[in-house]
Write an enzyme that holds these catalytic residues in place. Structure first.
Site, PDB file in Angstrom:
ATOM      1  N   TYR A 171      17.596 -11.182 -37.482  1.00  0.00           N
ATOM      2  CA  TYR A 171      18.846 -11.285 -38.238  1.00  0.00           C
ATOM      3  C   TYR A 171      18.615 -10.993 -39.724  1.00  0.00           C
ATOM      4  O   TYR A 171      19.369 -10.235 -40.351  1.00  0.00           O
ATOM      5  CB  TYR A 171      19.414 -12.685 -38.040  1.00  0.00           C
ATOM      6  CG  TYR A 171      20.678 -13.005 -38.785  1.00  0.00           C
ATOM      7  CD1 TYR A 171      21.906 -12.489 -38.376  1.00  0.00           C
ATOM      8  CD2 TYR A 171      20.655 -13.863 -39.889  1.00  0.00           C
ATOM      9  CE1 TYR A 171      23.077 -12.806 -39.049  1.00  0.00           C
ATOM     10  CE2 TYR A 171      21.823 -14.187 -40.560  1.00  0.00           C
ATOM     11  CZ  TYR A 171      23.024 -13.659 -40.151  1.00  0.00           C
ATOM     12  OH  TYR A 171      24.175 -13.981 -40.810  1.00  0.00           O
ATOM     13  N   LYS A 175      20.274  -7.960 -41.853  1.00  0.00           N
ATOM     14  CA  LYS A 175      21.146  -8.248 -42.990  1.00  0.00           C
ATOM     15  C   LYS A 175      20.596  -7.677 -44.293  1.00  0.00           C
ATOM     16  O   LYS A 175      21.353  -7.273 -45.182  1.00  0.00           O
ATOM     17  CB  LYS A 175      21.350  -9.762 -43.115  1.00  0.00           C
ATOM     18  CG  LYS A 175      22.210 -10.356 -42.002  1.00  0.00           C
ATOM     19  CD  LYS A 175      23.596  -9.732 -41.952  1.00  0.00           C
ATOM     20  CE  LYS A 175      24.537 -10.475 -41.032  1.00  0.00           C
ATOM     21  NZ  LYS A 175      25.867  -9.838 -40.939  1.00  0.00           N
ATOM     22  N   THR A 205      30.693 -21.592 -38.944  1.00  0.00           N
ATOM     23  CA  THR A 205      31.186 -20.780 -37.838  1.00  0.00           C
ATOM     24  C   THR A 205      30.330 -21.079 -36.615  1.00  0.00           C
ATOM     25  O   THR A 205      29.377 -21.861 -36.687  1.00  0.00           O
ATOM     26  CB  THR A 205      31.086 -19.271 -38.164  1.00  0.00           C
ATOM     27  OG1 THR A 205      29.697 -18.892 -38.201  1.00  0.00           O
ATOM     28  CG2 THR A 205      31.727 -18.947 -39.514  1.00  0.00           C
TER      29      THR A 205
END
Length: 301
Positions: A171, A175, A205
């Site tokens: 990740y 990113k 989230t």
């Protein structure tokens, strides 16, 4: 009073839940027509459903706005092209692309599988590239036809991409790539009347429910700094005509705090004017590091 995106058409990927949903609703509230793209997958990218996107479209319509659902896989060439076509077929134009879709497969590097690496890099980094590629080609063609663009791209990087995050190597790498791609795209697409910026948001989230859940908990009272809706005003502003002078920037946003990230730049330098001997570099490197800013701490370190 008209909103700041009145008459604009915005595409938001991953808009069925979380940050994407908040962005789509705020764009609609500010007068934009919205393409709600979502595959309805779980936090790990599996088990898709059309329902989340349809529910956001219904919510926008109930509030008096205009929106359509889109279920293309934006990490495929044809899917990204289809997303752009959805906007043009439904509303006749495309003014804003918000790249938000993504999922997690968290593992320490020594436990990370090749598939988990490929899948995360695919949806985040490749997904950003493909939508940029097809939307950018559309705006280039409009420019060549003599139509003046006033278009916006808002990408989604992360603090993990700026500083690193333990247990999220796939990740973080994706990113970080998105932050670099943002700067690259801003330089290339500016000539066509397109600005490209990115956000590195912090919000509660489904993707932050794991290791950071205690940090992301909602307060008992007062301002909920981790609500995803706090991120959307900046995204919508960046999608409006008011942001015309801003491009190639990465903004950190959390609660009521907005900052501009300071990325890689040329730092302290020593030039001998000739080739170095390896043994000479002890003092040279130590001196350079002493002069350089201390890097931010890796998340989770």
């Amino acid at each position: 009073m008209a909103g700041i995106c009145e008459g604009r058409v915005a595409v938001v990927t991953g808009a069925g839940r979380g940050l994407g949903r908040a962005h789509a609703l705020e764009f609609a509230r500010q007068g934009a027509k919205v393409v709600v793209n979502d595959l309805g997958v779980g936090p790990d990218g599996r088990d898709g459903s059309d329902a989340p996107a349809q529910e956001v479209v219904a919510e926008i319509a109930k509030a008096g706005g205009e929106a359509v659902a889109d279920h293309h896989d934006i990490a495929t060439w044809d899917g990204a092209a289809g997303l752009v076509r959805t906007a043009l077929d439904a509303f006749g134009q495309l003014d804003v692309l918000v790249n938000n879709a993504g999922f997690l497969r968290d593992r320490m590097l020594v436990n990370l599988s090749e598939q988990d690496w490929d899948d995360v890099v695919r949806v985040h980094l490749k997904g950003h590239f493909l939508t940029l590629r097809h939307a950018g080609a559309h705006w280039r063609d409009q420019y060549k036809f003599g139509n003046l663009n006033d278009a916006r791209v808002v990408n989604t990087s992360s603090g993990a991409g700026l500083l690193g995050s333990v247990g999220q190597g796939n990740y973080a790498a994706a990113k970080a790539g998105i932050a670099a791609l943002t700067i690259q795209a801003a330089a290339e697409l500016g000539r066509y009347g397109v600005t490209v910026n990115a956000i590195a948001p912090a919000a509660r989230t489904r993707m932050t429910e794991g290791p950071f859940s205690s940090m992301m908990a909602a307060p008992d009272s007062g301002f909920d700094a981790m609500a995803p809706e706090n991120v959307s005003p900046l995204v919508v502003w960046l999608g409006s005509d008011r942001s015309r002078a801003v491009s190639g920037r990465v903004f950190e946003v959390e609660g009521g705090r907005i900052g501009v990230a300071d990325g890689w730049q040329h730092g302290p330098t020593v030039d001998k004017g000739a080739r170095w001997e390896p043994a000479e570099l002890d003092a040279v490197v130590a001196g350079l590091i002493e002069q350089a800013p201390v890097p931010g701490a890796v998340y989770g370190a």
